[in-house]
Every structure is written in structure tokens, then in C-alpha cells.
Design a protein around this motif. Structure first.
Motif, PDB file in Angstrom:
ATOM      1  N   TYR A  46      35.171  37.936 -50.852  1.00 20.20           N
ATOM      2  CA  TYR A  46      33.852  37.380 -51.169  1.00 20.20           C
ATOM      3  C   TYR A  46      33.090  38.425 -51.967  1.00 20.20           C
ATOM      4  O   TYR A  46      32.413  39.279 -51.423  1.00 20.20           O
ATOM      5  CB  TYR A  46      33.114  37.022 -49.885  1.00 20.20           C
ATOM      6  N   LYS A  47      33.196  38.352 -53.279  1.00 20.52           N
ATOM      7  CA  LYS A  47      32.675  39.407 -54.143  1.00 20.52           C
ATOM      8  C   LYS A  47      31.175  39.283 -54.390  1.00 20.52           C
ATOM      9  O   LYS A  47      30.585  40.114 -55.064  1.00 20.52           O
ATOM     10  CB  LYS A  47      33.439  39.411 -55.468  1.00 20.52           C
ATOM     11  N   ASP A  48      30.554  38.235 -53.858  1.00 18.22           N
ATOM     12  CA  ASP A  48      29.119  38.081 -54.045  1.00 18.22           C
ATOM     13  C   ASP A  48      28.368  39.263 -53.424  1.00 18.22           C
ATOM     14  O   ASP A  48      27.566  39.924 -54.064  1.00 18.22           O
ATOM     15  CB  ASP A  48      28.665  36.754 -53.431  1.00 18.22           C
ATOM     16  N   VAL A  49      28.616  39.533 -52.159  1.00 20.40           N
ATOM     17  CA  VAL A  49      27.991  40.678 -51.490  1.00 20.40           C
ATOM     18  C   VAL A  49      29.044  41.585 -50.848  1.00 20.40           C
ATOM     19  O   VAL A  49      28.712  42.428 -50.027  1.00 20.40           O
ATOM     20  CB  VAL A  49      26.970  40.223 -50.423  1.00 20.40           C
ATOM     21  N   TRP A  50      30.306  41.388 -51.182  1.00 20.35           N
ATOM     22  CA  TRP A  50      31.412  42.214 -50.699  1.00 20.35           C
ATOM     23  C   TRP A  50      31.583  42.150 -49.184  1.00 20.35           C
ATOM     24  O   TRP A  50      32.190  43.010 -48.573  1.00 20.35           O
ATOM     25  CB  TRP A  50      31.233  43.667 -51.145  1.00 20.35           C
ATOM     26  N   THR A  51      31.032  41.117 -48.572  1.00 20.99           N
ATOM     27  CA  THR A  51      31.203  40.903 -47.144  1.00 20.99           C
ATOM     28  C   THR A  51      30.885  39.445 -46.877  1.00 20.99           C
ATOM     29  O   THR A  51      30.570  38.683 -47.796  1.00 20.99           O
ATOM     30  CB  THR A  51      30.285  41.831 -46.325  1.00 20.99           C
ATOM     31  N   THR A  52      30.955  39.025 -45.618  1.00 22.67           N
ATOM     32  CA  THR A  52      30.517  37.683 -45.240  1.00 22.67           C
ATOM     33  C   THR A  52      29.240  37.828 -44.433  1.00 22.67           C
ATOM     34  O   THR A  52      29.274  38.199 -43.254  1.00 22.67           O
ATOM     35  CB  THR A  52      31.605  36.960 -44.418  1.00 22.67           C
ATOM     36  N   GLU A  93      27.262  35.850 -43.003  1.00 23.71           N
ATOM     37  CA  GLU A  93      27.091  35.020 -41.811  1.00 23.71           C
ATOM     38  C   GLU A  93      27.785  35.608 -40.590  1.00 23.71           C
ATOM     39  O   GLU A  93      27.559  35.152 -39.466  1.00 23.71           O
ATOM     40  CB  GLU A  93      27.616  33.608 -42.069  1.00 23.71           C
ATOM     41  N   VAL A  94      28.645  36.609 -40.785  1.00 21.52           N
ATOM     42  CA  VAL A  94      29.390  37.192 -39.672  1.00 21.52           C
ATOM     43  C   VAL A  94      28.730  38.461 -39.150  1.00 21.52           C
ATOM     44  O   VAL A  94      28.694  38.719 -37.949  1.00 21.52           O
ATOM     45  CB  VAL A  94      30.840  37.488 -40.100  1.00 21.52           C
ATOM     46  N   TYR A  95      28.181  39.272 -40.065  1.00 22.47           N
ATOM     47  CA  TYR A  95      27.657  40.579 -39.691  1.00 22.47           C
ATOM     48  C   TYR A  95      26.135  40.635 -39.819  1.00 22.47           C
ATOM     49  O   TYR A  95      25.511  39.786 -40.459  1.00 22.47           O
ATOM     50  CB  TYR A  95      28.282  41.653 -40.586  1.00 22.47           C
ATOM     51  N   ASP A  96      25.556  41.662 -39.223  1.00 26.02           N
ATOM     52  CA  ASP A  96      24.119  41.915 -39.331  1.00 26.02           C
ATOM     53  C   ASP A  96      23.842  42.513 -40.707  1.00 26.02           C
ATOM     54  O   ASP A  96      24.315  43.600 -41.035  1.00 26.02           O
ATOM     55  CB  ASP A  96      23.701  42.891 -38.230  1.00 26.02           C
ATOM     56  N   VAL A  97      23.061  41.803 -41.531  1.00 25.92           N
ATOM     57  CA  VAL A  97      22.784  42.276 -42.885  1.00 25.92           C
ATOM     58  C   VAL A  97      21.439  43.003 -42.968  1.00 25.92           C
ATOM     59  O   VAL A  97      21.140  43.619 -44.000  1.00 25.92           O
ATOM     60  CB  VAL A  97      22.796  41.114 -43.903  1.00 25.92           C
ATOM     61  N   THR A 131      26.704  49.031 -40.876  1.00 22.88           N
ATOM     62  CA  THR A 131      26.699  48.202 -42.082  1.00 22.88           C
ATOM     63  C   THR A 131      27.759  47.117 -41.987  1.00 22.88           C
ATOM     64  O   THR A 131      28.790  47.292 -41.317  1.00 22.88           O
ATOM     65  CB  THR A 131      26.970  49.057 -43.331  1.00 22.88           C
ATOM     66  N   PRO A 132      27.509  45.976 -42.635  1.00 23.93           N
ATOM     67  CA  PRO A 132      28.536  44.930 -42.668  1.00 23.93           C
ATOM     68  C   PRO A 132      29.829  45.457 -43.270  1.00 23.93           C
ATOM     69  O   PRO A 132      29.814  46.370 -44.115  1.00 23.93           O
ATOM     70  CB  PRO A 132      27.911  43.854 -43.561  1.00 23.93           C
ATOM     71  N   LYS A 133      30.924  44.883 -42.859  1.00 20.30           N
ATOM     72  CA  LYS A 133      32.230  45.403 -43.263  1.00 20.30           C
ATOM     73  C   LYS A 133      32.668  44.807 -44.602  1.00 20.30           C
ATOM     74  O   LYS A 133      32.603  43.604 -44.817  1.00 20.30           O
ATOM     75  CB  LYS A 133      33.268  45.099 -42.183  1.00 20.30           C
ATOM     76  N   TYR A 134      33.119  45.700 -45.471  1.00 19.91           N
ATOM     77  CA  TYR A 134      33.631  45.278 -46.770  1.00 19.91           C
ATOM     78  C   TYR A 134      34.893  44.437 -46.616  1.00 19.91           C
ATOM     79  O   TYR A 134      35.735  44.687 -45.768  1.00 19.91           O
ATOM     80  CB  TYR A 134      33.991  46.498 -47.622  1.00 19.91           C
ATOM     81  N   HIS A 135      35.021  43.444 -47.449  1.00 23.31           N
ATOM     82  CA  HIS A 135      36.317  42.795 -47.649  1.00 23.31           C
ATOM     83  C   HIS A 135      36.283  42.107 -49.007  1.00 23.31           C
ATOM     84  O   HIS A 135      35.237  41.630 -49.452  1.00 23.31           O
ATOM     85  CB  HIS A 135      36.673  41.835 -46.516  1.00 23.31           C
ATOM     86  N   PRO A 136      37.396  42.042 -49.698  1.00 28.87           N
ATOM     87  CA  PRO A 136      37.392  41.676 -51.124  1.00 28.87           C
ATOM     88  C   PRO A 136      37.329  40.189 -51.426  1.00 28.87           C
ATOM     89  O   PRO A 136      37.111  39.825 -52.581  1.00 28.87           O
ATOM     90  CB  PRO A 136      38.710  42.270 -51.638  1.00 28.87           C
TER      91      PRO A 136
END
Length: 873
Positions: free
Chosen positions: A848-854, A856-860, A841-846
């Protein structure tokens, strides 16, 4: 007969087998060159226009070939290139739901898509998208026609001109194909969504004096909703949903916070929020139709005519939550009696939930035609020449559906206050009066006239000096015309002015490869490479750029290489002539929650900046993280300038047949960069540090009722600075075992530094800027038998920290892809595969609260199954 060195064989094998490898080198010794020169085909390698018998450039070039593309589920060039370890930042693609407008772009080194030049068969591709664009939409190039992709990871402005700052993507198409080939593919995630299908056909024939290749393809990509993935619906601490204070039913602020109606004439302080997650796409749908053709015909001996043609139509969609109406100032006298009595003005906001989600769709048509003559002059040492004309045009119609006309909303509230202020859903009659579908048009056009001449000048003791020279005239035009309602500033989306402009440029270049030493101990061959380009633009004048490189083949096993160069990027039409446009950026207001009675610099600034009368300053807590920012442009922008440097080696030891390695250090420094000021940094500087220049540049406007920022300016300036460096390594080993051919390829990129405008992004990730992982790795194992091929790929995006909350560590992501191809007959094969085998799963980071990740960086997408077939006869 002179045979290639070990280094040359390893590089050539890497190119032929289409694995990713470093740039290769080798050349025959000059004593026997004359015996074979006439029988060796000379070709151009990306990064040089000199035609060579071997791949002896000083710049690192990676090659992604047909077998790697065939092993994957790729339906767009973006998917292929985003896996490169040289990719960083946040390149726009299928997972960009907000602002991408259906385009797909590549961002080498994270330096910005506009700083990567995209070529097709060595010539420019027209910039494309929805209008007045600055880079190429990779969706315009179908995967089915690709023979290989060459990635030059070095600046190359002296060879190719503007935009070749971070590197060059050269997409080589199938131009010499005979027979008929039909390809099909279908796939979906293990959640049953994101269904994607592709069907393509390719036909070619060779005849006495030439060949003809025609192709067609169709791609249909399905959507994935944010609500259908637990990680995009819920934050890392169980905060499920994405919440906005703009709610259905509306709320009103007459000077003491927002209140919601109770339906009986009374009002309560707002304590509810709207969850926008269920409405938004996580991966966006698209349909794409493509036609292409290549034709070559020998008119006379040593003279041929060639034509390349490509057409692509893209229909794409994005979807977001129902339109928000914010900062609507109302005359309380027209609302009747209520708790706002005694106040002149109230601020209204409402989520137009009754109208349905906002749907954005685009239809783009992109055309590219190249026509020219090429040949060989059998005079002197013999010279290759070509003249060509390239035409590119991109046209787009874009819709934004279910938007509101704010002037009509205001009048409707005055006409129907009971309906708007009751908290109940609005009637269809009211909706039909205030809602509309927004239509805009745009496009880009390019004309290029070019002439090139290459060959050998004269002999030196170490060999002949090779050269290439040429001239180019190019004209670029771009336009974008928003809907009249949007231009007038009456739409619920941001106001935008039209864009219209063009420029032209004339350029001359010369390139040389000078053999310095040959046949000596510890110096089998030493060659200097040099290039210079003069350019003149109608927008800013003339200048020059240069390149100087050296290849030093120590012996058959080791070659050293290095290149220093300057590069430039001319300002695009959108940067020069773009009209003001509003953008909703994810930002934090430094004044939110500030105690204005304090004496800190922050409290003092918040009392004095943004209000005409500091006594009007109001303490508030802003709920939404999105702010409306007015982006501005400047017709007097100057070109960006860059210094680039690469140095490394290629090693292919004789004691380990089939093994080769390349290691290259790279460094880029961009000055005078065209950049939009860092909005968050300027806000912080203005309020926290009391920086008067930052405050003046922003031109902040605050609501005198709520205290919140209503809008501020974010201009483009030639004040940006980028500096980045790192190390690329490639290890390749090919061997035979058990009657099968095995190939292991391992790419590593170590980012040492990436800083921009005083901010260190090394090892960080954020929703605004994307990811700059210190480590990125790709490993691929391919096993080939007579009738089957097994492919395993491991991709790693290293650990990072959140840019805005550096104490929050983001773990590394590991993706495993596998595929198996079986050849039923010589002309028919089937591939089955799984991407993201372990459903990483894409990695959480705070930040960008839209989807809790970026995204464009990870496989969604998650775990994805696919099958594909190829039938050829």
C-alpha cells in the motif's frame, strides 16, 4: 438463602467492574430456587432473549464497561471496539481518508462490517452513512450515553436475524440516571496536531412511576496530514513522497509514451512525477452533535411505556491531491500542428493543481426513535412481554469539491490549445469554466414492529424450561443520488448511477433453555439451549436458521460451554439495487512491462485480451498503481449462509480468590457469500493462466493508444467463501494489596486460519484487505484507591507478512496507554493520560504505497496527550 457459585461470582464481578470477561454462568440449585426467584431481577444477556437471573448463556460475551471507557480518551465507539482482539481486517474509521466518507465501522474477525450486527439496548440500529449503506456508522452513537458495550463473538441469526454472522455489538445506554453530569475532554498529538475536544451533559430524574434521562454531546476532531509524519511521507527504503505520473502542466501520448511540453513548441519524454502526499489527510477531521433521551413510565401495575430517542449530526471532511484528468482522448486535427502529426488520436492527462486539492465533505443526520409497552403477566408461571416500534432514518448530503467536467475540458483544449499544451498554469477564466463542485444525496430508513414474550413453561426434575418467542416485521429502504454530472460520466471522478430500493421481511422465532441435569456430582447443572427463526423476505423468499448450545457446570469452579448454529445475511439495498459505480483500486496490471514478442501464456494473453485487434498490442510500463474499476450489483443475489461453532470453558478456582479464565475455540464458515470478485486475482488468472471465465467476468477495456487498462468490471456474485477459526482467551485477576484494589485483565486472540475465495490471509497484511495477525493481545492493569485510579493498557498487533510480497516481514506493533484519574470531591474528578506512550509508528509494508502502511490497522496519530474531567451533582 442460596448464594452464587464461585463461577457466578467471578462473572458477575467481571460485568459489574466493566472489565472484559467471558460469558458467565451460574444458577441456584432447583431445591431453593423458589425461595429467591421472586426477588431476583431477570435480565436479557446479549445472544439470548430469555430473561435470566444469572448470566448462564452458552455463547462467549465480552463486556466493555464504564470504568474502561472512562479511563481512555475515547470520543467514538469505533475507537473502543477497534482495540478488541476480535477486530481484524481493515474497518473504516478516522484514518480512512480515501473512500471512508467520514463513517466509522466495526469489522469483527475481519469478516466484513456488514456481517456484524449492531444493536442499541437490544434493538437494531439503522444502517447509516452517505446513503444505501450496508452497516452502521458508529459515529451515530455518542460515547457519553454508553453504560457498557456487550460483544457477542458468535453467530446469532436465530436470535436476532440477518447480519449477526461474525457477532453482535450491543450498546447499552444510560437509562436509569439521576442528577446532572458534565464531562469534558481535550487532547492533541505531541506534534501539535489532531486536536480533539468533547463536551457532554447528562441529566436524569426518577419519579414515583418512572424516570427520564436527557443528554447532549459535542465532539470536534482535528486533522493530521500525511506530510506531517515521516513514515507516511517516506517509504521504507527512503522513497519519500507518493508519486503519480499525472502531473501539473499535463502530458500527451500520441502512441509512443507520454511527453511533456517544453514551452517552446517542443516536447520531451516525460520524466517527472507528482507528489500527492502533502495534500492528503492521515487522520480526518469531524464535528459531531448528538441529542438523546430515555423515558419510562408505569401506566398500570406491571405495565410501562418506554421511549428512546437519539439524534446525531456529523460533519466530516477528507482531502486528497488535486483532481487528475486521465484517459482523455483528443482529436489531433483540432490541436494544430505538432509532433502528433500523422496520428488521429492522442491521450491527454493532467493534474489540476491550479484548482487546489479535492475536498470531500459530508453532513449526515441520523434519527432513531423506539416506543413501546412492556410488562409482566401474572398468570401461570408469569411472563414478561413487550411490543415496540423502532424508526430509524439517516439522511446525508455529500460534496466533492474542485472536480473537473471532462467534456468541458476537452472543448476548452480545442478552444485554447496553447494554454493547455504549454505546460504553464491555467488561467482563472479557464478554471471557472471547467471545474465544479459535485453534490450528492442519500440515506437509509428502517421500520421495525416487534413483539416478544418470555417466561417459564413447566418444571422438569432439573428445573423449569425457560423460553422466549416473538414476531418481527421490518422494512429497509436505501437511496443514493449522485450529482447529474457524475451520473452522465462527465466528471473527473468515476461515473456512478443512482441507487434506489427497498425490501421487507417478516420473521418468527422461538428460543428455549432446557435444564437437563442438576445437583449431581460433576454436573451441578447441565442446560441445553435451542433457538429457531423463520424468515421471509420480499427479495428472495423464506428459510430458517437455528442454534443449539450446551452449558455444563461441572462444579462451583468449572463450566464447559459450546454452541453450534447457522446464520445468514440478506443482501442489502446497495448490493441489490446499487447503480454501477467506478472505483480506483490499487492493482497491478500483469501486462505492464511484458515483452509481447514472447511465447509465454502471459505474452499471448496480453496480445489477445483487451484489444479488438491483437496486432495493436503495445508494450508499456504503467506508472500508476490505481486502476478504474466499474463495480456492478445484481438484484437476484441470494442470502449468505454460515455455519458457526464455539466451544470452551470458564474456570474460577476456589484456591485463588478473584481469578478467572475463559478459553474458547471459534469457527465460522460462510458460503454463498456476496462478494466482489478479487480484482487482482481475476486479472492474474485472466492473463497469467489464460482463464477465459476470468477474462469474460472482467470485461476489460484497454487504450488502443497507450495499452493501459482503462476500465474493467468487478461484479457482485454469490460465489464467495470465507473460512476462519481461532482461539480467544481471557485471564482476569482481582486482588487487594496495600489498601488498594488491583485488577489485571488479559485478552488474547490466536487466529489459526482466515481464507477467502481461495486466498489464505492468515498472518498477512495489505492495503486492500487489512491485517489478519495471528496474535493480538490486550492487557490492562487498573489500580483503584479511595480518591484515585491508575490505568495501564498494553495492546499488541502481531507480526505479519505483506500479502503481495510475502518475503517482506512486518514486525509486531506494541502500544502502551496510561492514565491517572484523581477524585477531588465525590462529584468531581480529573483524568490525565497518554496514548501510545512510546510513540510506536505504524509498520511499513510495500503493498500500500499511499502511506506505506495500512492506517486502519495501526495507530497513525502517534503519542497523544489528553485530559478530561467529570462533574456530577
Amino acid at each position: 438463602m442460596q448464594y452464587p457459585s464461585t463461577v457466578a461470582r467471578s462473572v458477575r464481578a467481571a460485568l459489574i467492574t466493566s472489565t472484559i470477561a467471558g460469558a458467565a454462568i451460574a444458577t441456584p440449585t432447583f431445591a431453593e430456587e423458589a425461595n429467591v426467584a421472586e426477588n431476583v431481577e431477570r435480565i436479557s444477556v446479549t445472544g439470548s432473549r430469555i430473561k435470566r437471573a444469572d448470566m448462564e448463556t452458552a455463547s462467549p460475551v465480552n463486556v466493555i464497561g464504564a470504568d474502561r471507557i472512562e479511563a481512555g480518551s475515547y470520543t467514538s465507539v469505533e475507537q473502543i471496539l477497534q482495540e478488541s482482539t476480535a477486530s481484524a481486517g481493515a474497518a473504516v474509521g478516522s484514518s480512512t481518508n480515501n473512500g471512508g466518507r467520514g463513517a466509522a465501522r466495526i469489522d469483527l474477525r475481519g469478516m466484513g462490517a456488514e456481517r456484524t450486527l449492531v444493536l442499541v439496548n437490544g434493538r437494531r440500529m439503522v444502517v447509516s452513512g452517505t446513503g444505501a449503506d450496508a452497516s452502521v456508522d458508529l459515529n451515530t452513537i455518542p460515547v457519553s450515553i454508553i453504560e457498557r458495550i456487550e460483544v457477542l463473538k458468535d453467530g446469532a441469526s436465530a436470535v436476532y436475524g440477518s447480519d449477526a454472522v461474525a457477532g453482535v455489538i450491543n450498546i447499552i445506554t444510560k437509562t436509569d440516571f439521576e442528577g446532572f453530569q458534565l464531562d469534558g475532554q481535550i487532547g492533541a498529538s505531541d506534534k501539535g496536531d489532531g486536536e480533539t475536544g468533547e463536551l457532554s451533559a447528562l441529566w436524569g430524574t426518577n419519579f414515583d412511576r418512572g424516570n427520564l434521562v436527557l443528554g447532549a454531546s459535542y465532539v470536534n476532531r482535528g486533522e493530521v496530514y500525511q506530510d506531517d509524519r515521516f513514515w507516511s511521507n517516506c517509504g521504507p527504503w527512503g522513497d519519500c513522497g507518493g508519486w503519480s505520473s499525472t502531473i501539473p502542466g499535463g502530458s500527451l501520448n500520441w502512441g509512443d509514451g507520454y511527453y511533456t511540453p517544453n514551452g517552446d513548441g517542443s516536447w520531451s519524454e516525460q520524466d517527472e512525477y507528482f507528489n500527492y502526499v502533502p495534500y492528503s489527510y492521515l487522520s480526518t477531521p469531524m464535528e459531531r452533535y448528538s441529542l438523546n433521551g430515555n423515558f419510562k413510565y408505569e401506566l398500570f401495575t406491571d405495565t410501562s411505556v418506554f421511549v428512546e430517542a437519539m439524534y446525531t449530526r456529523r460533519d466530516s471532511d477528507q482531502q486528497m491531491a488535486p483532481a487528475p484528468i486521465t484517459n482523455l482522448y483528443l482529436d489531433t486535427a483540432k490541436l494544430g500542428s505538432g509532433p502528433w502529426d500523422g496520428e488521429e488520436t492522442a491521450v491527454y492527462k493532467r493534474r489540476m493543481d491550479e484548482a487546489g486539492p479535492r475536498i470531500f465533505d459530508q453532513t449526515t443526520d441520523t434519527y432513531r426513535v423506539v416506543a413501546g409497552l412492556e410488562g409482566y403477566l401474572d398468570i401461570g408461571n408469569g411472563y414478561d412481554w413487550d411490543v415496540s416500534y423502532t424508526f430509524g432514518r439517516n439522511e446525508a448530503t455529500s460534496w466533492a469539491r474542485n472536480l473537473a467536467i471532462t467534456s468541458r475540458v476537452e472543448q476548452s483544449i480545442y478552444d485554447n490549445p496553447d494554454a493547455w499544451l504549454s505546460g504553464e498554469p491555467l488561467s482563472d477564466e479557464i478554471l471557472s469554466d471547467v471545474m465544479y463542485d459535485d453534490r450528492s444525496e442519500g440515506g437509509n430508513e428502517m421500520h421495525v414492529f416487534a413483539a416478544n414474550l418470555s417466561g417459564e413453561l413447566f418444571e422438569l426434575p432439573a428445573g423449569a424450561i425457560a423460553f422466549a418467542t416473538g414476531a418481527e416485521y421490518r422494512k429497509e429502504e436505501g437511496w443514493f443520488t449522485p450529482d447529474p454530472i457524475t451520473q452522465a460520466g462527465e466528471s473527473s471522478q468515476s461515473q456512478q448511477d443512482p441507487t434506489q430500493g427497498d425490501y421487507d421481511t417478516t420473521q418468527l422465532y422461538a428460543e428455549f433453555a432446557v435444564p437437563l441435569l442438576s445437583g449431581l456430582r460433576f454436573a451441578d447443572e447441565v442446560t441445553m439451549e435451542a433457538a429457531i427463526r423463520w424468515f421471509d423476505y420480499s427479495t428472495f423468499g423464506s428459510d430458517t436458521t437455528w442454534k443449539l448450545g450446551l452449558t455444563w457446570r461441572v462444579n462451583d469452579e468449572l463450566m464447559l460451554r459450546g454452541v453450534a448454529s447457522t446464520a445468514f445475511r440478506a443482501p442489502s439495498v446497495s448490493e441489490l439495487y446499487g447503480g454501477n459505480v467506478g472505483s480506483f483500486d490499487y492493482l497491478t496490471d500483469p501486462c505492464s512491462g511484458v515483452d509481447y514478442s514472447g511465447n509465454s501464456t502471459l505474452a499471448q494473453q496480453c496480445r489477445t485480451v483487451g484489444w479488438d485487434d491483437p496486432s495493436q498490442a503495445k508494450e508499456f510500463t504503467q506508472q500508476d498503481s490505481q486502476m478504474e474499476v466499474t463495480w456492478t450489483t445484481d438484484p437476484d443475489l441470494q442470502p449468505e449462509e454460515a455455519d458457526t461453532f464455539t466451544a470452551g470453558f470458564v474456570y474460577s478456582p476456589a484456591y485463588l480468590d478473584g481469578f478467572s479464565m475463559t478459553i474458547d475455540y471459534w469457527s465460522f464458515e460462510v458460503t454463498n457469500a456476496i462478494t466482489r470478485i478479487d480484482r487482482q486475482a481475476y486479472l492474474n488468472a485472466c492473463y497469467q493462466n489464460g482463464d477465459a471465465n476470468a477474462c469474460e467476468a472482467l470485461d476489460i477495456t484497454r487504450s488502443t493508444v497507450t495499452g493501459e487498462i482503462e476500465t474493467f468490471h468487478a461484479p457482485l456474485v454469490n460465489a464467495g467463501y470465507q473460512e476462519t477459526d481461532g482461539v480467544d482467551a481471557n485471564f482476569r485477576y482481582a486482588w487487594e494489596y496495600g489498601g488498594h484494589d488491583w485488577t489485571l485483565n488479559w485478552d488474547i486472540t490466536r487466529l489459526l486460519n482466515f481464507s477467502q475465495d481461495g486466498v489464505d490471509y492468515t498472518g498477512t497484511i495489505s492495503g486492500m484487505n487489512g491485517g489478519y495477525a495471528e496474535w493480538r493481545q490486550n492487557a490492562q492493569l487498573m489500580v483503584n484507591a479511595d480518591n484515585w485510579t491508575f490505568n495501564y493498557q498494553l495492546r499488541m498487533v502481531g507480526e505479519m507478512v505483506d500479502l503481495t510480497e510475502p518475503e517482506f516481514e512486518v514486525a509486531a506493533a506494541w502500544y502502551h496507554n496510561v492514565s491517572y484519574l484523581y477524585r477531588f470531591t465525590d462529584g468531581f474528578n480529573v483524568t490525565v493520560g497518554v496514548n501510545n506512550l512510546f510513540d510506536e509508528t505504524p509498520k511499513y509494508h510495500p503493498s500500500y504505497k499511499d502511506v506505506w502502511t495500512t492506517p486502519e490497522v495501526y495507530d497513525v496519530m502517534g503519542r497523544y496527550f489528553f485530559t478530561k474531567f467529570t462533574y456530577q451533582f
